[in-house]
Scaffold this motif. Structure first.
Motif, PDB file in Angstrom:
ATOM      1  N   PRO A 121      44.321   9.920 -91.982  1.00  0.00           N
ATOM      2  CA  PRO A 121      44.279   8.883 -93.021  1.00  0.00           C
ATOM      3  C   PRO A 121      43.761   9.469 -94.330  1.00  0.00           C
ATOM      4  O   PRO A 121      42.924  10.380 -94.324  1.00  0.00           O
ATOM      5  CB  PRO A 121      43.289   7.851 -92.442  1.00  0.00           C
ATOM      6  N   PRO A 122      44.254   8.999 -95.451  1.00  0.00           N
ATOM      7  CA  PRO A 122      43.777   9.517 -96.739  1.00  0.00           C
ATOM      8  C   PRO A 122      42.326   9.131 -96.965  1.00  0.00           C
ATOM      9  O   PRO A 122      41.851   8.129 -96.411  1.00  0.00           O
ATOM     10  CB  PRO A 122      44.696   8.830 -97.753  1.00  0.00           C
ATOM     11  N   PRO A 123      41.604   9.899 -97.771  1.00  0.00           N
ATOM     12  CA  PRO A 123      40.224   9.515 -98.107  1.00  0.00           C
ATOM     13  C   PRO A 123      40.197   8.150 -98.792  1.00  0.00           C
ATOM     14  O   PRO A 123      41.125   7.784 -99.509  1.00  0.00           O
ATOM     15  CB  PRO A 123      39.772  10.624 -99.069  1.00  0.00           C
ATOM     16  N   LYS A 124      39.128   7.432 -98.565  1.00  0.00           N
ATOM     17  CA  LYS A 124      39.005   6.101 -99.162  1.00  0.00           C
ATOM     18  C   LYS A 124      39.096   6.181-100.687  1.00  0.00           C
ATOM     19  O   LYS A 124      39.657   5.286-101.334  1.00  0.00           O
ATOM     20  CB  LYS A 124      37.688   5.464 -98.734  1.00  0.00           C
ATOM     21  N   LEU A 147      42.617  -5.617 -96.706  1.00  0.00           N
ATOM     22  CA  LEU A 147      41.546  -6.525 -96.267  1.00  0.00           C
ATOM     23  C   LEU A 147      41.903  -7.338 -95.030  1.00  0.00           C
ATOM     24  O   LEU A 147      41.061  -8.071 -94.502  1.00  0.00           O
ATOM     25  CB  LEU A 147      41.173  -7.468 -97.414  1.00  0.00           C
ATOM     26  N   THR A 148      43.150  -7.221 -94.569  1.00  0.00           N
ATOM     27  CA  THR A 148      43.574  -7.938 -93.365  1.00  0.00           C
ATOM     28  C   THR A 148      44.013  -7.003 -92.247  1.00  0.00           C
ATOM     29  O   THR A 148      44.227  -7.456 -91.118  1.00  0.00           O
ATOM     30  CB  THR A 148      44.755  -8.882 -93.665  1.00  0.00           C
ATOM     31  N   ALA A 149      44.161  -5.692 -92.555  1.00  0.00           N
ATOM     32  CA  ALA A 149      44.724  -4.734 -91.591  1.00  0.00           C
ATOM     33  C   ALA A 149      46.121  -5.167 -91.152  1.00  0.00           C
ATOM     34  O   ALA A 149      46.534  -4.953 -90.013  1.00  0.00           O
ATOM     35  CB  ALA A 149      43.814  -4.542 -90.386  1.00  0.00           C
ATOM     36  N   ALA A 150      46.855  -5.789 -92.076  1.00  0.00           N
ATOM     37  CA  ALA A 150      48.182  -6.317 -91.749  1.00  0.00           C
ATOM     38  C   ALA A 150      49.238  -5.221 -91.828  1.00  0.00           C
ATOM     39  O   ALA A 150      49.067  -4.204 -92.499  1.00  0.00           O
ATOM     40  CB  ALA A 150      48.546  -7.444 -92.709  1.00  0.00           C
ATOM     41  N   ARG A 151      50.335  -5.456 -91.129  1.00  0.00           N
ATOM     42  CA  ARG A 151      51.515  -4.627 -91.286  1.00  0.00           C
ATOM     43  C   ARG A 151      52.277  -5.099 -92.532  1.00  0.00           C
ATOM     44  O   ARG A 151      52.153  -6.250 -92.939  1.00  0.00           O
ATOM     45  CB  ARG A 151      52.413  -4.728 -90.053  1.00  0.00           C
ATOM     46  N   VAL A 152      53.073  -4.196 -93.103  1.00  0.00           N
ATOM     47  CA  VAL A 152      53.826  -4.543 -94.308  1.00  0.00           C
ATOM     48  C   VAL A 152      54.721  -5.756 -94.063  1.00  0.00           C
ATOM     49  O   VAL A 152      54.785  -6.670 -94.881  1.00  0.00           O
ATOM     50  CB  VAL A 152      54.671  -3.339 -94.781  1.00  0.00           C
ATOM     51  N   GLY A 153      55.412  -5.775 -92.926  1.00  0.00           N
ATOM     52  CA  GLY A 153      56.298  -6.899 -92.632  1.00  0.00           C
ATOM     53  C   GLY A 153      55.562  -8.221 -92.538  1.00  0.00           C
ATOM     54  O   GLY A 153      56.107  -9.267 -92.898  1.00  0.00           O
ATOM     55  N   GLU A 154      54.303  -8.182 -92.066  1.00  0.00           N
ATOM     56  CA  GLU A 154      53.515  -9.400 -91.950  1.00  0.00           C
ATOM     57  C   GLU A 154      53.151  -9.957 -93.322  1.00  0.00           C
ATOM     58  O   GLU A 154      53.185 -11.174 -93.545  1.00  0.00           O
ATOM     59  CB  GLU A 154      52.250  -9.120 -91.135  1.00  0.00           C
ATOM     60  N   VAL A 155      52.797  -9.076 -94.252  1.00  0.00           N
ATOM     61  CA  VAL A 155      52.454  -9.535 -95.602  1.00  0.00           C
ATOM     62  C   VAL A 155      53.713  -9.963 -96.357  1.00  0.00           C
ATOM     63  O   VAL A 155      53.697 -10.941 -97.111  1.00  0.00           O
ATOM     64  CB  VAL A 155      51.689  -8.438 -96.368  1.00  0.00           C
ATOM     65  N   ARG A 249      51.519   6.560 -97.055  1.00  0.00           N
ATOM     66  CA  ARG A 249      52.280   5.319 -96.956  1.00  0.00           C
ATOM     67  C   ARG A 249      51.341   4.120 -96.862  1.00  0.00           C
ATOM     68  O   ARG A 249      50.130   4.255 -96.966  1.00  0.00           O
ATOM     69  CB  ARG A 249      53.211   5.381 -95.737  1.00  0.00           C
ATOM     70  N   PHE A 250      51.931   2.953 -96.627  1.00  0.00           N
ATOM     71  CA  PHE A 250      51.128   1.733 -96.521  1.00  0.00           C
ATOM     72  C   PHE A 250      50.252   1.737 -95.271  1.00  0.00           C
ATOM     73  O   PHE A 250      49.130   1.246 -95.295  1.00  0.00           O
ATOM     74  CB  PHE A 250      52.035   0.494 -96.469  1.00  0.00           C
ATOM     75  N   HIS A 251      50.760   2.272 -94.169  1.00  0.00           N
ATOM     76  CA  HIS A 251      50.076   2.142 -92.888  1.00  0.00           C
ATOM     77  C   HIS A 251      48.627   2.637 -92.907  1.00  0.00           C
ATOM     78  O   HIS A 251      47.764   2.006 -92.283  1.00  0.00           O
ATOM     79  CB  HIS A 251      50.861   2.864 -91.791  1.00  0.00           C
ATOM     80  N   PRO A 252      48.315   3.758 -93.578  1.00  0.00           N
ATOM     81  CA  PRO A 252      46.917   4.217 -93.573  1.00  0.00           C
ATOM     82  C   PRO A 252      45.913   3.208 -94.115  1.00  0.00           C
ATOM     83  O   PRO A 252      44.716   3.324 -93.831  1.00  0.00           O
ATOM     84  CB  PRO A 252      46.958   5.471 -94.455  1.00  0.00           C
ATOM     85  N   LEU A 253      46.375   2.215 -94.879  1.00  0.00           N
ATOM     86  CA  LEU A 253      45.446   1.196 -95.365  1.00  0.00           C
ATOM     87  C   LEU A 253      44.763   0.486 -94.197  1.00  0.00           C
ATOM     88  O   LEU A 253      43.602   0.084 -94.296  1.00  0.00           O
ATOM     89  CB  LEU A 253      46.188   0.176 -96.239  1.00  0.00           C
ATOM     90  N   ARG A 254      45.478   0.348 -93.065  1.00  0.00           N
ATOM     91  CA  ARG A 254      44.923  -0.352 -91.907  1.00  0.00           C
ATOM     92  C   ARG A 254      43.745   0.422 -91.304  1.00  0.00           C
ATOM     93  O   ARG A 254      42.847  -0.168 -90.714  1.00  0.00           O
ATOM     94  CB  ARG A 254      45.995  -0.554 -90.835  1.00  0.00           C
ATOM     95  N   HIS A 255      43.788   1.756 -91.460  1.00  0.00           N
ATOM     96  CA  HIS A 255      42.708   2.574 -90.893  1.00  0.00           C
ATOM     97  C   HIS A 255      41.415   2.454 -91.691  1.00  0.00           C
ATOM     98  O   HIS A 255      40.348   2.832 -91.215  1.00  0.00           O
ATOM     99  CB  HIS A 255      43.139   4.045 -90.853  1.00  0.00           C
TER     100      HIS A 255
END
Length: 271
Positions: A121-124, A147-155, A249-255
């Motif tokens: 995951p990228p650094p914060k 802030l929700t740990a959501a997937r892109v499709g969910e948002v 990508r977007f996914h690392p935001l969840r981490h």
């Protein structure tokens, strides 16, 4: 030559140009596969068309496909293997529909995916830089993901009916299995997310049920249409470049959700 039955004519596979094959396959994916599968195939098809869009399928050989996969695999072997699977499916569809006579992706070995090659995951700090250089609408979008740990499709599918300001909950919907019903999960709305969504609610277009939507030209409809995002894959590449940080990508935001919530003073029970 052996005679055929009266009135029957043997079907001879035709040679289709690669662009037509891609478009036929995308139509099939949209009708028979999940939205995620369709969007992923469409995203990669744009890349393949840049490579072979002017060629007939008969001119695309196994060596061409293998060299492409090897180039892609230098940075991300798992991603290259995913492309290889979808390329095989593309050409197999052409064979099944009698559009082509060979599958140049067949017989190509998958690349080894060593555990050490997995992306961290990228650094914060990099994530916060990317959010800071985005336009206001995209900042809201990224914060909602983070802030929700959501997937892109969910948002992308989030509507105002899914936002409960009274109970401070956001309901996210996802389809975990192919052809299955969407399943909900409730996520606590922390104060920062509440502020973002409340502001967007006050400024919303009453004719648009989605929290995040856009207006764009639709090739299918042949006109400008408004609706929810289907994907935003190119956004992160441009934002990372603008922020001068390595691409993610977007996914690392969840981490990073737990860390970001902790920075905001959210109690451990909510996290």
């Amino acid at each position: 030559m052996p005679a055929t039955e009266a009135g029957a004519s043997p079907e001879t596979p035709t040679d289709t140009d690669f662009l037509t094959l891609c478009n036929r396959r995308l139509d099939h994916c949209k009708a028979y596969h999940t939205e995620h599968h369709f969007e992923n195939t469409r995203y990669l098809a744009k890349r393949w068309i840049k490579q072979w869009g002017r060629l007939n399928c008969r001119d695309i050989g196994q060596e061409m496909v293998e060299n492409y996969i090897l180039r892609r695999g230098k940075a991300f072997p798992a991603g290259a293997n995913s492309e290889l699977r979808l390329l095989r499916a593309l050409f197999n569809y052409g064979l099944k529909k009698n559009l082509i006579t060979k599958n140049p992706a067949a017989g190509i070995d998958f690349l080894p995916e060593g555990k050490g090659r997995r992306r961290n995951p990228p650094p914060k700090e990099d994530v916060l830089k990317v959010i800071s250089v985005a336009d206001p609408d995209t900042q809201d979008y990224l914060w909602t993901l983070a802030l929700t740990a959501a997937r892109v499709g969910e948002v992308n599918a989030l509507t105002w009916e899914d936002v409960d300001f009274e109970r401070r909950l956001v309901t996210l919907w996802t389809r975990k299995r192919k052809n299955s019903n969407r399943e909900p999960r409730d996520v606590p709305m922390v104060q920062k997310l509440n502020d973002i969504l409340m502001r967007r609610y006050d400024q919303r277009d009453p004719d648009m049920p989605w929290v995040f939507w856009h207006t764009c030209y639709s090739r299918t409809a042949g006109e400008t249409v408004s609706g929810p995002y289907s994907d935003r894959k190119t956004v992160m590449a441009s934002l990372c470049k603008k922020a001068d940080v390595p691409y993610f990508r977007f996914h690392p935001l969840r981490h990073l959700t737990a860390s970001l919530l902790d920075d905001l003073g959210v109690n451990l029970g909510v996290i």
